[in-house]
Write a protein that holds these residues in place. Structure first.
Motif, PDB file in Angstrom:
ATOM      1  N   ASP A  79       0.836  -1.148  -0.046  1.00 19.96           N
ATOM      2  CA  ASP A  79       0.128  -0.145   0.024  1.00 19.96           C
ATOM      3  C   ASP A  79       0.883   1.203   0.062  1.00 19.96           C
ATOM      4  OD1 ASP A  79      -2.156  -1.552   0.148  1.00 19.96           O
ATOM      5  OD2 ASP A  79      -2.680  -1.515   2.156  1.00 19.96           O
ATOM      6  N   MET A  80       1.877   1.187   0.768  1.00 20.36           N
ATOM      7  CA  MET A  80       2.704   2.371   0.919  1.00 20.36           C
ATOM      8  C   MET A  80       3.326   2.778  -0.490  1.00 20.36           C
ATOM      9  SD  MET A  80       2.543   3.808   3.796  1.00 20.36           S
ATOM     10  CE  MET A  80       3.804   4.883   3.824  1.00 20.36           C
ATOM     11  N   GLU A  81       4.065   1.501  -1.235  1.00 18.06           N
ATOM     12  CA  GLU A  81       4.574   1.583  -2.542  1.00 18.06           C
ATOM     13  C   GLU A  81       3.662   2.356  -3.458  1.00 18.06           C
ATOM     14  OE1 GLU A  81       6.114  -1.959  -3.429  1.00 18.06           O
ATOM     15  OE2 GLU A  81       7.908  -2.035  -1.955  1.00 18.06           O
ATOM     16  N   GLY A  82       2.425   1.793  -3.383  1.00 19.70           N
ATOM     17  CA  GLY A  82       1.388   2.304  -4.184  1.00 19.70           C
ATOM     18  C   GLY A  82       1.059   3.879  -3.968  1.00 19.70           C
ATOM     19  N   ALA A  83       0.914   4.165  -2.706  1.00 19.75           N
ATOM     20  CA  ALA A  83       0.785   5.576  -2.527  1.00 19.75           C
ATOM     21  C   ALA A  83       2.142   6.534  -2.800  1.00 19.75           C
ATOM     22  CB  ALA A  83       0.794   5.762  -0.882  1.00 19.75           C
ATOM     23  N   GLY A  84       3.171   6.023  -2.811  1.00 19.46           N
ATOM     24  CA  GLY A  84       4.507   6.697  -2.955  1.00 19.46           C
ATOM     25  C   GLY A  84       4.176   6.851  -4.628  1.00 19.46           C
ATOM     26  N   ASP A  88       4.123  10.463  -6.396  1.00 19.66           N
ATOM     27  CA  ASP A  88       5.036  10.946  -7.472  1.00 19.66           C
ATOM     28  C   ASP A  88       4.302  11.423  -8.460  1.00 19.66           C
ATOM     29  OD1 ASP A  88       7.250  10.470  -5.733  1.00 19.66           O
ATOM     30  OD2 ASP A  88       7.645   8.551  -6.501  1.00 19.66           O
ATOM     31  N   ARG A  89       3.214  10.574  -8.851  1.00 21.56           N
ATOM     32  CA  ARG A  89       2.358  11.254  -9.911  1.00 21.56           C
ATOM     33  C   ARG A  89       1.675  12.470  -9.942  1.00 21.56           C
ATOM     34  NH1 ARG A  89      -0.123   6.732 -10.657  1.00 21.56           N
ATOM     35  NH2 ARG A  89      -1.932   7.213  -9.653  1.00 21.56           N
TER      36      ARG A  89
END
Length: 395
Positions: A79-84, A88-89
């Motif tokens: 989830d954190m990687e997806g949020a990061g 960034d986007r």
């Protein structure tokens, strides 16, 4: 006679009966103690079995909980990687939106110069005096390169525009200057000590140093604020002068060690210094250290972290105390030829903390930045100032 014999036998056998009774009592006592010990051993075995069962159950529960925790950790990590990735986007989209629709920055320019025809008239007045003849204006940051991490969280690294040598000022107060023959040599070096070390006659103050035309200009603070001009070739002090400033506040609130920021660009040597709640600008003679002219930029000192000058235009970079994204939010042109619509709103890519210094190299058109001990290069995209590309008025 029989009575006498009975008496004699009784006398002889009585001790034997007493000894046998004593022995039987001892055996009964020992037997009772053994029974008690066996009962306690049995109780211990029972408790030990119960404890082993409880321990086995606890181990099983711990294993189950750890497995669940590992699954939750992997889920949270994903989830954190997806949020990061989403952040960034969003930042890239914000950069695009800010580039296409920039808000008005803080620019001190005369109202009469907003319209193009008025700009042309002011440009051609006989009494108009151009402090800077350069016509370049920063439009954006084209690229960024993180060179390495070497030294203290705060410092300066810079180049003389007329030389390939690189100079490193480690920390905000010291008297040892490190000279590298090139950026490549600095990048390949693992230690400062492998460079040429220059011992200055006095310690510098803050991060407001400049290297220009073979000389080092730095601020030394003892009983008074003094500008030192040091000949890097001969290793001698070429000149010095007291900087006429009464306010000992920092020029940038986010870098309280820097009281005066000396800057070199295409037009020579400049100095940024505090005046109340704003930042003032002074044009200095690099030979005599005389102050030729002074301006009030109207740029606030609050949340300012650093600044740089390109073609006589000051770009003040702001941040927040909890480090966020550095951005150019105040622009001042000494010729009053940069209108509000023309001034850029430049955002720096988010890095480690806040910039302790930003030094512009006019030959390479790039900034040498120091951010939390990292040496970073920002390549700038430049454009022509509006008044410089306008056709001359008809006679």
């Amino acid at each position: 006679m029989k009575a006498i014999i009975f008496f004699i036998l009784f006398t002889i056998l009585t001790p034997c009966f007493r000894g046998q009774y004593h022995y039987q009592g001892l055996m009964n006592y020992l037997e009772n103690r053994m029974i008690a010990m066996e009962e306690r051993i049995a109780l211990w075995h029972e408790q030990n079995n119960r404890y082993n069962a409880d321990l086995s159950e606890f181990r099983q529960q711990s294993t189950d909980l750890l497995e669940k925790l590992a699954k939750e950790y992997n889920k949270v990590r994903l989830d954190m990687e997806g949020a990061g990735a989403r952040v960034d986007r969003v930042e890239r989209e914000m950069d695009y939106i800010e580039t296409k629709n920039p808000p008005k920055p803080c620019v001190k320019a005369a109202d009469k110069m907003v319209e193009q025809d008025v700009v042309v008239k002011e440009r051609n007045k006989d009494e108009f005096f151009e402090v800077s003849v350069c016509v370049n204006l920063v439009s954006s940051i084209r690229a960024m390169k993180i060179l390495k991490r070497l030294g203290s969280p705060k410092g300066v690294w810079t180049k003389d525009a007329r030389s390939a040598k690189v100079y490193v000022f480690n920390s905000t107060s010291d008297n040892t200057l490190y000279e590298f023959n090139s950026v490549r040599e600095l990048s390949a070096s693992s230690e400062m000590s492998k460079s040429r070390q220059i011992t200055l006659p006095s310690a510098w103050n803050g991060t407001g140093h400049a290297v220009f035309d073979g000389f080092l200009y730095y601020i030394s603070e003892s009983s008074e604020l003094r500008v030192i001009k040091y000949d890097l070739k001969n290793g001698t002090v070429a000149d010095s002068a007291v900087f006429p400033i009464e306010d000992n506040s920092p020029v940038y609130n986010l870098n309280p060690e820097t009281l005066v920021d000396l800057i070199a660009d295409e037009d020579g040597l400049w100095a940024l210094y505090p005046s109340g709640d704003t930042i003032n600008l002074a044009k200095m003679d690099s030979n005599s250290l005389d102050i030729e002219q002074m301006w009030d930029t109207a740029c606030p000192r609050s949340n300012a972290e650093a600044a740089f000058i390109v073609c006589g235009t000051v770009y003040v970079v702001y941040n927040t105390k909890p480090p966020s994204r550095s951005r150019v939010q105040c622009v001042f042109d000494v010729n009053d030829m940069v209108s509000s619509g023309e001034a850029p709103l430049v955002y720096f890519p988010r890095r480690y903390g806040t910039h302790s210094s930003l030094k512009y190299n006019p030959e390479e058109r790039q900034l040498y930045a120091w951010d939390d001990g990292y040496q970073i290069i920002y390549k700038l995209a430049l454009k022509k100032k509006l008044w410089a590309i306008m056709p001359p008025p008809e006679e």
